[in-house]
Scaffold this motif. Structure first.
Motif, PDB file in Angstrom:
ATOM      1  N   VAL A   1      18.916  36.974  33.965  1.00  0.00           N
ATOM      2  CA  VAL A   1      19.872  35.923  33.595  1.00  0.00           C
ATOM      3  C   VAL A   1      20.630  36.321  32.332  1.00  0.00           C
ATOM      4  O   VAL A   1      21.846  36.152  32.244  1.00  0.00           O
ATOM      5  N   PHE A   2      19.930  36.871  31.356  1.00  0.00           N
ATOM      6  CA  PHE A   2      20.582  37.304  30.122  1.00  0.00           C
ATOM      7  C   PHE A   2      21.591  38.410  30.394  1.00  0.00           C
ATOM      8  O   PHE A   2      22.701  38.385  29.851  1.00  0.00           O
ATOM      9  N   CYS A   3      21.235  39.373  31.232  1.00  0.00           N
ATOM     10  CA  CYS A   3      22.154  40.480  31.540  1.00  0.00           C
ATOM     11  C   CYS A   3      23.395  39.989  32.274  1.00  0.00           C
ATOM     12  O   CYS A   3      24.513  40.408  31.960  1.00  0.00           O
ATOM     13  N   VAL A   4      23.229  39.109  33.237  1.00  0.00           N
ATOM     14  CA  VAL A   4      24.382  38.575  33.970  1.00  0.00           C
ATOM     15  C   VAL A   4      25.266  37.763  33.036  1.00  0.00           C
ATOM     16  O   VAL A   4      26.499  37.880  33.062  1.00  0.00           O
ATOM     17  N   LEU A   5      24.665  36.947  32.197  1.00  0.00           N
ATOM     18  CA  LEU A   5      25.440  36.145  31.248  1.00  0.00           C
ATOM     19  C   LEU A   5      26.192  37.033  30.260  1.00  0.00           C
ATOM     20  O   LEU A   5      27.366  36.786  29.968  1.00  0.00           O
TER      21      LEU A   5
ATOM     22  N   LEU B   1      30.277  37.109  30.014  1.00  0.00           N
ATOM     23  CA  LEU B   1      30.946  36.803  28.749  1.00  0.00           C
ATOM     24  C   LEU B   1      31.709  38.015  28.218  1.00  0.00           C
ATOM     25  O   LEU B   1      32.797  37.867  27.648  1.00  0.00           O
ATOM     26  N   GLY B   2      31.166  39.200  28.393  1.00  0.00           N
ATOM     27  CA  GLY B   2      31.863  40.411  27.978  1.00  0.00           C
ATOM     28  C   GLY B   2      33.141  40.617  28.778  1.00  0.00           C
ATOM     29  O   GLY B   2      34.172  41.015  28.226  1.00  0.00           O
ATOM     30  N   GLY B   3      33.086  40.348  30.075  1.00  0.00           N
ATOM     31  CA  GLY B   3      34.280  40.463  30.903  1.00  0.00           C
ATOM     32  C   GLY B   3      35.342  39.444  30.525  1.00  0.00           C
ATOM     33  O   GLY B   3      36.536  39.766  30.484  1.00  0.00           O
ATOM     34  N   CYS B   4      34.924  38.223  30.238  1.00  0.00           N
ATOM     35  CA  CYS B   4      35.882  37.190  29.819  1.00  0.00           C
ATOM     36  C   CYS B   4      36.528  37.556  28.483  1.00  0.00           C
ATOM     37  O   CYS B   4      37.734  37.373  28.292  1.00  0.00           O
ATOM     38  N   TYR B   5      35.738  38.092  27.568  1.00  0.00           N
ATOM     39  CA  TYR B   5      36.278  38.499  26.270  1.00  0.00           C
ATOM     40  C   TYR B   5      37.277  39.642  26.434  1.00  0.00           C
ATOM     41  O   TYR B   5      38.336  39.657  25.802  1.00  0.00           O
TER      42      TYR B   5
ATOM     43  N   LEU C   1      39.072  40.340  29.151  1.00  0.00           N
ATOM     44  CA  LEU C   1      40.283  39.800  29.759  1.00  0.00           C
ATOM     45  C   LEU C   1      41.116  39.014  28.750  1.00  0.00           C
ATOM     46  O   LEU C   1      42.342  39.044  28.784  1.00  0.00           O
ATOM     47  N   TYR C   2      40.450  38.300  27.841  1.00  0.00           N
ATOM     48  CA  TYR C   2      41.171  37.537  26.828  1.00  0.00           C
ATOM     49  C   TYR C   2      41.920  38.469  25.874  1.00  0.00           C
ATOM     50  O   TYR C   2      43.049  38.182  25.474  1.00  0.00           O
ATOM     51  N   ASN C   3      41.307  39.582  25.518  1.00  0.00           N
ATOM     52  CA  ASN C   3      41.962  40.516  24.599  1.00  0.00           C
ATOM     53  C   ASN C   3      43.130  41.241  25.251  1.00  0.00           C
ATOM     54  O   ASN C   3      44.091  41.602  24.568  1.00  0.00           O
ATOM     55  N   GLN C   4      43.083  41.472  26.547  1.00  0.00           N
ATOM     56  CA  GLN C   4      44.147  42.196  27.234  1.00  0.00           C
ATOM     57  C   GLN C   4      45.021  41.260  28.065  1.00  0.00           C
ATOM     58  O   GLN C   4      45.579  41.659  29.080  1.00  0.00           O
ATOM     59  N   ARG C   5      45.141  40.019  27.647  1.00  0.00           N
ATOM     60  CA  ARG C   5      45.909  39.042  28.411  1.00  0.00           C
ATOM     61  C   ARG C   5      47.401  39.355  28.324  1.00  0.00           C
ATOM     62  O   ARG C   5      47.856  40.111  27.470  1.00  0.00           O
ATOM     63  N   TYR C   6      48.161  38.730  29.196  1.00  0.00           N
ATOM     64  CA  TYR C   6      49.609  38.904  29.235  1.00  0.00           C
ATOM     65  C   TYR C   6      50.217  38.195  28.037  1.00  0.00           C
ATOM     66  O   TYR C   6      50.048  36.992  27.855  1.00  0.00           O
ATOM     67  N   LYS C   7      50.937  38.922  27.228  1.00  0.00           N
ATOM     68  CA  LYS C   7      51.440  38.377  25.967  1.00  0.00           C
ATOM     69  C   LYS C   7      52.684  37.520  26.135  1.00  0.00           C
ATOM     70  O   LYS C   7      53.058  36.791  25.246  1.00  0.00           O
ATOM     71  N   GLY C   8      53.367  37.622  27.246  1.00  0.00           N
ATOM     72  CA  GLY C   8      54.560  36.809  27.456  1.00  0.00           C
ATOM     73  C   GLY C   8      55.670  37.629  28.062  1.00  0.00           C
ATOM     74  O   GLY C   8      55.557  38.833  28.292  1.00  0.00           O
ATOM     75  N   LYS C   9      56.759  36.958  28.310  1.00  0.00           N
ATOM     76  CA  LYS C   9      57.899  37.600  28.945  1.00  0.00           C
ATOM     77  C   LYS C   9      58.625  38.477  27.924  1.00  0.00           C
ATOM     78  O   LYS C   9      59.130  37.969  26.918  1.00  0.00           O
ATOM     79  N   PRO C  10      58.717  39.778  28.184  1.00  0.00           N
ATOM     80  CA  PRO C  10      59.422  40.635  27.232  1.00  0.00           C
ATOM     81  C   PRO C  10      60.934  40.457  27.339  1.00  0.00           C
ATOM     82  O   PRO C  10      61.468  40.081  28.384  1.00  0.00           O
ATOM     83  N   ASP C  11      61.631  40.703  26.260  1.00  0.00           N
ATOM     84  CA  ASP C  11      63.086  40.585  26.229  1.00  0.00           C
ATOM     85  C   ASP C  11      63.686  41.932  26.642  1.00  0.00           C
ATOM     86  O   ASP C  11      63.831  42.839  25.825  1.00  0.00           O
ATOM     87  N   VAL C  12      63.995  42.045  27.932  1.00  0.00           N
ATOM     88  CA  VAL C  12      64.511  43.296  28.479  1.00  0.00           C
ATOM     89  C   VAL C  12      66.002  43.136  28.743  1.00  0.00           C
ATOM     90  O   VAL C  12      66.446  42.160  29.343  1.00  0.00           O
ATOM     91  N   GLU C  13      66.766  44.122  28.311  1.00  0.00           N
ATOM     92  CA  GLU C  13      68.200  44.079  28.534  1.00  0.00           C
ATOM     93  C   GLU C  13      68.514  44.750  29.873  1.00  0.00           C
ATOM     94  O   GLU C  13      68.142  45.898  30.104  1.00  0.00           O
ATOM     95  N   ILE C  14      69.177  44.021  30.750  1.00  0.00           N
ATOM     96  CA  ILE C  14      69.494  44.507  32.080  1.00  0.00           C
ATOM     97  C   ILE C  14      70.989  44.767  32.165  1.00  0.00           C
ATOM     98  O   ILE C  14      71.805  43.987  31.650  1.00  0.00           O
ATOM     99  N   GLN C  15      71.356  45.850  32.834  1.00  0.00           N
ATOM    100  CA  GLN C  15      72.776  46.141  33.006  1.00  0.00           C
ATOM    101  C   GLN C  15      73.421  45.039  33.835  1.00  0.00           C
ATOM    102  O   GLN C  15      72.829  44.540  34.792  1.00  0.00           O
TER     103      GLN C  15
END
Length: 67
Positions: free
Chosen positions: A29-33, A37-41, A43-57
């Protein structure tokens, strides 16, 4: 003497399957937990930061604008 060895066998991890299975269950139980929690952490650190401001022709848009 034999009573002492029986008492030791009751407390020993290898001989008492009830306490050993309980211990292994809590370790599992401790190992699974920790894994979840490690996977959630991570994913939280590498989350999508937002829509980038890209200039399109302007010529490549859905409705192109030519000069």
């Amino acid at each position: 003497m034999s009573q002492e060895t029986e008492n030791i066998k009751e407390k020993d991890f290898r001989y008492n399957w009830v306490s050993s299975s309980r211990f292994l269950f809590y370790v599992q139980v401790f190992c699974v937990l920790a894994f979840v929690l490690g996977g959630c952490y991570r994913l939280y650190n590498q989350r999508y930061k937002g829509k980038p401001d890209v200039e399109i022709q302007s010529s490549t848009k859905y409705t192109p604008e030519y000069k």
